[in-house]
Design an enzyme around this catalytic site. Structure first.
Site, mmCIF file in Angstrom:
data_model
loop_
_atom_site.group_PDB
_atom_site.id
_atom_site.type_symbol
_atom_site.label_atom_id
_atom_site.label_comp_id
_atom_site.label_asym_id
_atom_site.label_seq_id
_atom_site.Cartn_x
_atom_site.Cartn_y
_atom_site.Cartn_z
ATOM 1 N N VAL A 138 14.120 28.331 -24.972
ATOM 2 C CA VAL A 138 14.732 28.654 -23.675
ATOM 3 C C VAL A 138 14.565 30.144 -23.376
ATOM 4 C CG1 VAL A 138 16.902 28.770 -22.393
ATOM 5 C CG2 VAL A 138 16.351 26.729 -23.733
ATOM 6 N N ALA A 141 11.029 30.918 -22.259
ATOM 7 C CA ALA A 141 10.756 30.473 -20.892
ATOM 8 C C ALA A 141 11.510 31.305 -19.861
ATOM 9 C CB ALA A 141 11.124 28.999 -20.744
ATOM 10 N N GLU A 142 12.715 31.735 -20.207
ATOM 11 C CA GLU A 142 13.555 32.436 -19.249
ATOM 12 C C GLU A 142 13.208 33.917 -19.105
ATOM 13 O OE1 GLU A 142 15.706 31.337 -17.195
ATOM 14 O OE2 GLU A 142 16.063 29.289 -17.864
ATOM 15 N N SER A 143 13.037 34.598 -20.218
ATOM 16 C CA SER A 143 12.910 36.058 -20.156
ATOM 17 C C SER A 143 11.788 36.632 -21.009
ATOM 18 C CB SER A 143 14.229 36.701 -20.604
ATOM 19 O OG SER A 143 14.446 36.449 -21.993
#
Length: 267
Positions: A138, A141-143
């Site tokens: 996660v 993918a996010e940051s």
């Protein structure tokens, strides 16, 4: 550690592309006017376009590149053209209902090392009973591991928490790595519980909001959300496979080094 449920149970050797197809999603963002292909197993996938080649349905992920996979014609029950969703579909104040963080907002000096990130994710994962590799997927993918990543919609930090969500989770500073990861792990834990450990639905809700998942009774027909889920599942699958491979190698190495007592005799 909780057992995460997928909508379709692939075999151990299932490829990332096959997994994406089983989930009804594609691994590349389609252009406007993409196609939704309905499968005989009840799932659907959104891609750029298709062609019938040598009796097979060739599904193209991009318009201008030879990036495709093939399906049997009997596995497909229908095709339809679908537009992009309205621009305001992700306007809700959820943890990750936002466009991807801009690279311009990511400063190299604020990117965590693999070791530091591992410590944060391991601690948060243990506290919330969430797989560390899932949290790592996660975050990627996010940051991309950038502490001060900020999206155009205002989501902040490693796990891209919206201000309202961060407040509800007790996160005072979303740019503080430990607070952000704890908050993101807590939210993901809550979503997994809400969707009975169905990983795909939890990830879709993390991106588009639980209201959208509930409204559509599954993954919302948003290109961004489908791509997001595919990306996280792909990375999680890769990390788990690597982890299992390493465990097997370590076991084999330990077994090779061990000398069975039955072989210790006097000569």
């Amino acid at each position: 550690m909780r057992l995460l449920i997928l909508r379709h149970k692939p075999g151990r050797g299932t490829s990332a592309l096959a997994l994406a197809v089983a989930l009804g999603i594609c691994s590349a963002r389609p252009a406007i006017g993409a196609e939704r292909i309905t499968l005989a197993n009840g799932f659907d996938l959104v891609c750029n376009h298709h062609q019938i080649v040598d009796g097979k349905v060739r599904v193209y992920l991009k318009a201008s590149e030879p990036d495709y996979f093939e399906l049997n014609r009997e596995d497909v029950t229908g095709y339809e053209t679908v537009p992009d969703p309205p621009a305001d579909i992700n306007a809700g104040d959820t943890a990750a209902s936002h466009p991807p963080a801009s690279a311009n907002s990511q400063k190299a000096e604020t990117r965590l090392t693999a070791s530091d990130l591992h410590q944060l994710l391991s601690k948060a994962g243990t506290e919330r009973n969430v797989d560390e590799d899932l949290l790592a997927s996660v975050v990627k993918a996010e940051s991309g591991g950038y502490v001060r990543a900020t999206s155009r919609a205002g989501a902040q930090g490693l796990m891209q928490l919206m201000p309202g969500t961060a407040h509800d989770l007790g996160v005072a500073d979303s740019f503080a790595p430990d607070q952000n990861v704890r908050g993101g792990a807590a939210y993901l834990d809550w979503l997994l519980t809400r969707y009975h450990d169905n990983l795909v639905l939890a990830l879709a809700a993390y991106n588009a909001g639980p209201e959208a998942v509930d409204r559509y009774h599954g993954i919302p027909p948003y290109h961004e959300t489908r791509v997001y889920v595919a990306r996280v599942v792909h990375e999680f699958n890769r990390l788990v496979t690597a982890r299992e491979r390493l465990a097997k190698q370590n076991l084999a190495s330990a077994t090779t080094m061990a000398i069975p007592s039955s072989n210790l005799g006097t000569h």
